[in-house]
Design a protein around this motif. Structure first.
Motif, PDB file in Angstrom:
ATOM      1  N   THR A   6      18.743   8.201  -3.043  1.00 29.54           N
ATOM      2  CA  THR A   6      18.919   9.349  -2.141  1.00 29.54           C
ATOM      3  C   THR A   6      18.293   9.044  -0.784  1.00 29.54           C
ATOM      4  O   THR A   6      17.422   8.185  -0.676  1.00 29.54           O
ATOM      5  CB  THR A   6      18.204  10.589  -2.712  1.00 29.54           C
ATOM      6  N   PRO A   7      18.748   9.790   0.270  1.00 30.60           N
ATOM      7  CA  PRO A   7      18.128   9.592   1.589  1.00 30.60           C
ATOM      8  C   PRO A   7      16.619   9.861   1.546  1.00 30.60           C
ATOM      9  O   PRO A   7      15.862   9.196   2.239  1.00 30.60           O
ATOM     10  CB  PRO A   7      18.831  10.632   2.469  1.00 30.60           C
ATOM     11  N   GLN A   8      16.200  10.813   0.712  1.00 37.40           N
ATOM     12  CA  GLN A   8      14.764  11.120   0.602  1.00 37.40           C
ATOM     13  C   GLN A   8      13.994   9.905   0.095  1.00 37.40           C
ATOM     14  O   GLN A   8      12.912   9.577   0.587  1.00 37.40           O
ATOM     15  CB  GLN A   8      14.517  12.297  -0.382  1.00 37.40           C
ATOM     16  N   TYR A   9      14.582   9.240  -0.891  1.00 36.71           N
ATOM     17  CA  TYR A   9      13.909   8.061  -1.438  1.00 36.71           C
ATOM     18  C   TYR A   9      13.832   6.959  -0.375  1.00 36.71           C
ATOM     19  O   TYR A   9      12.788   6.344  -0.164  1.00 36.71           O
ATOM     20  CB  TYR A   9      14.652   7.535  -2.672  1.00 36.71           C
ATOM     21  N   LEU A  10      14.948   6.723   0.300  1.00 33.78           N
ATOM     22  CA  LEU A  10      14.979   5.656   1.310  1.00 33.78           C
ATOM     23  C   LEU A  10      13.962   5.910   2.409  1.00 33.78           C
ATOM     24  O   LEU A  10      13.326   4.987   2.904  1.00 33.78           O
ATOM     25  CB  LEU A  10      16.396   5.525   1.893  1.00 33.78           C
ATOM     26  N   GLU A  11      13.799   7.188   2.757  1.00 31.98           N
ATOM     27  CA  GLU A  11      12.822   7.565   3.776  1.00 31.98           C
ATOM     28  C   GLU A  11      11.396   7.246   3.278  1.00 31.98           C
ATOM     29  O   GLU A  11      10.578   6.696   4.003  1.00 31.98           O
ATOM     30  CB  GLU A  11      12.983   9.071   4.086  1.00 31.98           C
ATOM     31  N   ALA A  12      11.135   7.570   2.020  1.00 28.65           N
ATOM     32  CA  ALA A  12       9.815   7.284   1.438  1.00 28.65           C
ATOM     33  C   ALA A  12       9.566   5.783   1.393  1.00 28.65           C
ATOM     34  O   ALA A  12       8.461   5.297   1.678  1.00 28.65           O
ATOM     35  CB  ALA A  12       9.730   7.883   0.034  1.00 28.65           C
ATOM     36  N   ASP A  13      10.607   5.041   1.072  1.00 29.99           N
ATOM     37  CA  ASP A  13      10.502   3.582   1.008  1.00 29.99           C
ATOM     38  C   ASP A  13      10.170   3.003   2.389  1.00 29.99           C
ATOM     39  O   ASP A  13       9.333   2.116   2.525  1.00 29.99           O
ATOM     40  CB  ASP A  13      11.836   3.015   0.505  1.00 29.99           C
ATOM     41  N   ARG A  14      10.815   3.570   3.425  1.00 30.55           N
ATOM     42  CA  ARG A  14      10.540   3.122   4.793  1.00 30.55           C
ATOM     43  C   ARG A  14       9.076   3.407   5.151  1.00 30.55           C
ATOM     44  O   ARG A  14       8.381   2.568   5.696  1.00 30.55           O
ATOM     45  CB  ARG A  14      11.477   3.833   5.780  1.00 30.55           C
ATOM     46  N   LYS A  15       8.623   4.613   4.781  1.00 33.80           N
ATOM     47  CA  LYS A  15       7.232   4.987   5.066  1.00 33.80           C
ATOM     48  C   LYS A  15       6.273   4.002   4.404  1.00 33.80           C
ATOM     49  O   LYS A  15       5.263   3.628   4.969  1.00 33.80           O
ATOM     50  CB  LYS A  15       6.946   6.398   4.519  1.00 33.80           C
ATOM     51  N   PHE A  16       6.618   3.609   3.183  1.00 36.57           N
ATOM     52  CA  PHE A  16       5.747   2.681   2.465  1.00 36.57           C
ATOM     53  C   PHE A  16       5.647   1.350   3.204  1.00 36.57           C
ATOM     54  O   PHE A  16       4.573   0.805   3.408  1.00 36.57           O
ATOM     55  CB  PHE A  16       6.259   2.435   1.041  1.00 36.57           C
ATOM     56  N   ARG A  17       6.796   0.858   3.632  1.00 37.13           N
ATOM     57  CA  ARG A  17       6.791  -0.445   4.299  1.00 37.13           C
ATOM     58  C   ARG A  17       6.050  -0.394   5.619  1.00 37.13           C
ATOM     59  O   ARG A  17       5.490  -1.375   6.060  1.00 37.13           O
ATOM     60  CB  ARG A  17       8.222  -0.966   4.468  1.00 37.13           C
ATOM     61  N   GLU A  18       6.045   0.783   6.252  1.00 37.33           N
ATOM     62  CA  GLU A  18       5.377   0.889   7.554  1.00 37.33           C
ATOM     63  C   GLU A  18       3.924   1.335   7.437  1.00 37.33           C
ATOM     64  O   GLU A  18       3.176   1.262   8.413  1.00 37.33           O
ATOM     65  CB  GLU A  18       6.161   1.856   8.451  1.00 37.33           C
ATOM     66  N   ALA A  19       3.532   1.786   6.258  1.00 36.47           N
ATOM     67  CA  ALA A  19       2.160   2.298   6.083  1.00 36.47           C
ATOM     68  C   ALA A  19       1.143   1.188   6.319  1.00 36.47           C
ATOM     69  O   ALA A  19       1.342   0.054   5.910  1.00 36.47           O
ATOM     70  CB  ALA A  19       2.006   2.853   4.680  1.00 36.47           C
ATOM     71  N   LYS A  20       0.058   1.550   7.029  1.00 38.77           N
ATOM     72  CA  LYS A  20      -0.974   0.552   7.318  1.00 38.77           C
ATOM     73  C   LYS A  20      -2.186   0.721   6.388  1.00 38.77           C
ATOM     74  O   LYS A  20      -2.824  -0.239   6.018  1.00 38.77           O
ATOM     75  CB  LYS A  20      -1.436   0.674   8.785  1.00 38.77           C
ATOM     76  N   THR A  21      -2.493   1.962   6.030  1.00 43.26           N
ATOM     77  CA  THR A  21      -3.694   2.176   5.218  1.00 43.26           C
ATOM     78  C   THR A  21      -3.313   2.349   3.755  1.00 43.26           C
ATOM     79  O   THR A  21      -2.177   2.681   3.428  1.00 43.26           O
ATOM     80  CB  THR A  21      -4.439   3.454   5.669  1.00 43.26           C
ATOM     81  N   THR A  22      -4.301   2.103   2.904  1.00 43.58           N
ATOM     82  CA  THR A  22      -4.095   2.251   1.466  1.00 43.58           C
ATOM     83  C   THR A  22      -3.656   3.673   1.142  1.00 43.58           C
ATOM     84  O   THR A  22      -2.770   3.897   0.327  1.00 43.58           O
ATOM     85  CB  THR A  22      -5.408   1.942   0.722  1.00 43.58           C
ATOM     86  N   GLN A  23      -4.303   4.632   1.836  1.00 49.42           N
ATOM     87  CA  GLN A  23      -3.990   6.036   1.580  1.00 49.42           C
ATOM     88  C   GLN A  23      -2.517   6.350   1.889  1.00 49.42           C
ATOM     89  O   GLN A  23      -1.834   6.990   1.085  1.00 49.42           O
ATOM     90  CB  GLN A  23      -4.902   6.890   2.467  1.00 49.42           C
ATOM     91  N   ASP A  24      -2.051   5.888   3.037  1.00 54.17           N
ATOM     92  CA  ASP A  24      -0.652   6.130   3.415  1.00 54.17           C
ATOM     93  C   ASP A  24       0.304   5.451   2.446  1.00 54.17           C
ATOM     94  O   ASP A  24       1.361   5.988   2.101  1.00 54.17           O
ATOM     95  CB  ASP A  24      -0.392   5.621   4.834  1.00 54.17           C
ATOM     96  N   LYS A  25      -0.068   4.251   2.042  1.00 48.74           N
ATOM     97  CA  LYS A  25       0.777   3.520   1.101  1.00 48.74           C
ATOM     98  C   LYS A  25       0.898   4.293  -0.207  1.00 48.74           C
ATOM     99  O   LYS A  25       1.973   4.413  -0.780  1.00 48.74           O
ATOM    100  CB  LYS A  25       0.181   2.135   0.824  1.00 48.74           C
ATOM    101  N   MET A  26      -0.233   4.802  -0.665  1.00 50.95           N
ATOM    102  CA  MET A  26      -0.270   5.538  -1.926  1.00 50.95           C
ATOM    103  C   MET A  26       0.610   6.780  -1.822  1.00 50.95           C
ATOM    104  O   MET A  26       1.391   7.073  -2.726  1.00 50.95           O
ATOM    105  CB  MET A  26      -1.725   5.918  -2.217  1.00 50.95           C
TER     106      MET A  26
END
Ligand SMILES: Nc1nc2c(ncn2[C@@H]2O[C@H](COP(=O)(O)OP(=O)(O)OP(=O)(O)O)[C@@H](O)[C@H]2O)c(=O)[nH]1
Ligand SMILES: [Mg+2]
Length: 331
Positions: A6-26
């Motif tokens: 879903t687009p929601q999942y793809l958006e979350a996946d993008r956020k993960f790849r761009e996350a810099k901190t452990t917290q954001d990644k989590m």
């Protein structure tokens, strides 16, 4: 079976790849887990997300323990020299080692993938160099065990990330914190001699991820900012760019020579060189070959590539060898 993401999942996946901190990644991983369609076709992906979450959690909890790790940071030397591969989280140390050695250290798109030092052998022509993969270095507070590992290594590869805008400040902090630990990373030649109790380590800064669009600009800035004292060697561990030259640079950094011992009337075996520190004399080679050669040494003969003067010339025990000399020992 198609995953039908879903687009929601793809958006979350993008956020993960761009996350810099452990917290954001989590947070991004949790979002991915919540939005991924749950059917047979996404089973593997869900398992992978879970593994990533577990790893992040474990890394976050175990960092203080890691600092007290102690003796397990020691790595027995082998091969022509030991090179400590250090650098900030996620710079690509493990992926670079994988590309240089063909081994499979764990690589991950999250920080603190590597948890303990591990040795891997890199082939260069007819010799092997030991590369030690290490857990990420924390520039503000370098662990004592990691500093000790660097002090005992023969040379250092400092792997940096050309896509990370923080790299210049990370380097600056790292250099000054290491100095406080009486450890100075220097370029290919040592220049001055260190004070007693201080260490200089020959270091090559491997500027990784040169495949990125921002890389060239960031590299130019680093070179200008840090001036002549350091060597920045751009590579892409992912694409393989620069790796062949890098192997040779690593060998040169170690400042070792290869010498071949031969018996009279026979050819030297080029597959089995002795690796010796630059400046080594013939008697040191004799000692490395066998103690009888050392104790009963009379003279030697030497063949040197591209040299008119040394084509079987008689030499004495103090003769200084060069890379790829062929030596016939006489007792
Ligand atoms: N674009 C690009 N990505 C790379 C390159 N080298 C490594 N990466 C990626 O960067 C991420 C981190 O790679 P690792 O090799 O695990 O980095 P590391 O420095 O060992 O990380 P830690 O063990 O956590 O310190 C992974 O997603 C790699 O695929 C490269 O040359 N180019
Ligand atoms: Mg690693």
């Amino acid at each position: 079976m198609p995953a039908n993401l879903t687009p929601q999942y793809l958006e979350a996946d993008r956020k993960f790849r761009e996350a810099k901190t452990t917290q954001d990644k989590m947070k991004a991983l949790e979002e991915m887990m919540a939005t991924i369609p749950k059917h047979k076709g996404t089973e593997k992906m869900r398992a992978m997300i879970k593994t990533k979450m577990a790893k992040l959690k474990e890394a976050a909890q175990s960092r203080p323990v890691l600092a007290r790790r102690g003796p397990s940071f020691h790595v027995e030397k082998s091969g022509a020299g030991q090179v400590a591969v250090i650098g900030p989280p996620n710079s690509g140390k493990s992926r670079l080692i994988a590309a240089l050695t063909g081994a499979l250290p764990e690589v991950g798109d999250y920080p603190y993938t590597t948890r303990a030092p591990a040795p891997f052998m890199m082939k260069f022509e007819n010799i092997k160099v030991q590369l030690v993969d290490t857990p990420p270095i924390a520039p503000e507070e370098v662990e004592t065990e990691l500093a000790e590992l660097i002090k005992t290594a023969d040379a250092v590869l400092l792997v940096i990330d050309l896509t990370d805008q923080e790299t210049p400040s990370i380097l600056e902090t790292l250099f000054s914190r290491l100095k406080e630990k009486r450890l100075e990373l220097v370029g290919e030649s040592l220049g001055r001699t260190p004070e007693a109790g201080h260490f200089f380590k020959k270091t090559l800064i491997v500027a990784n991820k040169s495949d990125d669009l921002q890389a060239e600009e960031n590299l130019a800035f680093l070179k200008e900012y840090f001036g002549q004292g350091y060597i920045f060697f751009p590579v892409s561990a992912a694409r393989g760019d620069g790796l062949e030259d890098l192997r040779e640079r690593i060998f040169r950094l170690l400042d070792v020579i290869r010498a071949y011992s031969k018996v009279p009337g026979k050819k030297a075996d080029h597959n089995d060189p002795f690796s010796l520190k630059r400046g080594t004399t013939v008697i040191d080679l004799a000692r490395a070959v066998h103690k009888d050669f050392f104790e009963k040494f009379k003279y030697a003969r030497v063949w040197r590539k591209g040299s008119q003067s040394f084509q079987g010339q008689m030499i004495n025990r103090d003769f200084v060898l060069e890379d790829e000399d062929i030596v016939e020992l006489h007792i």
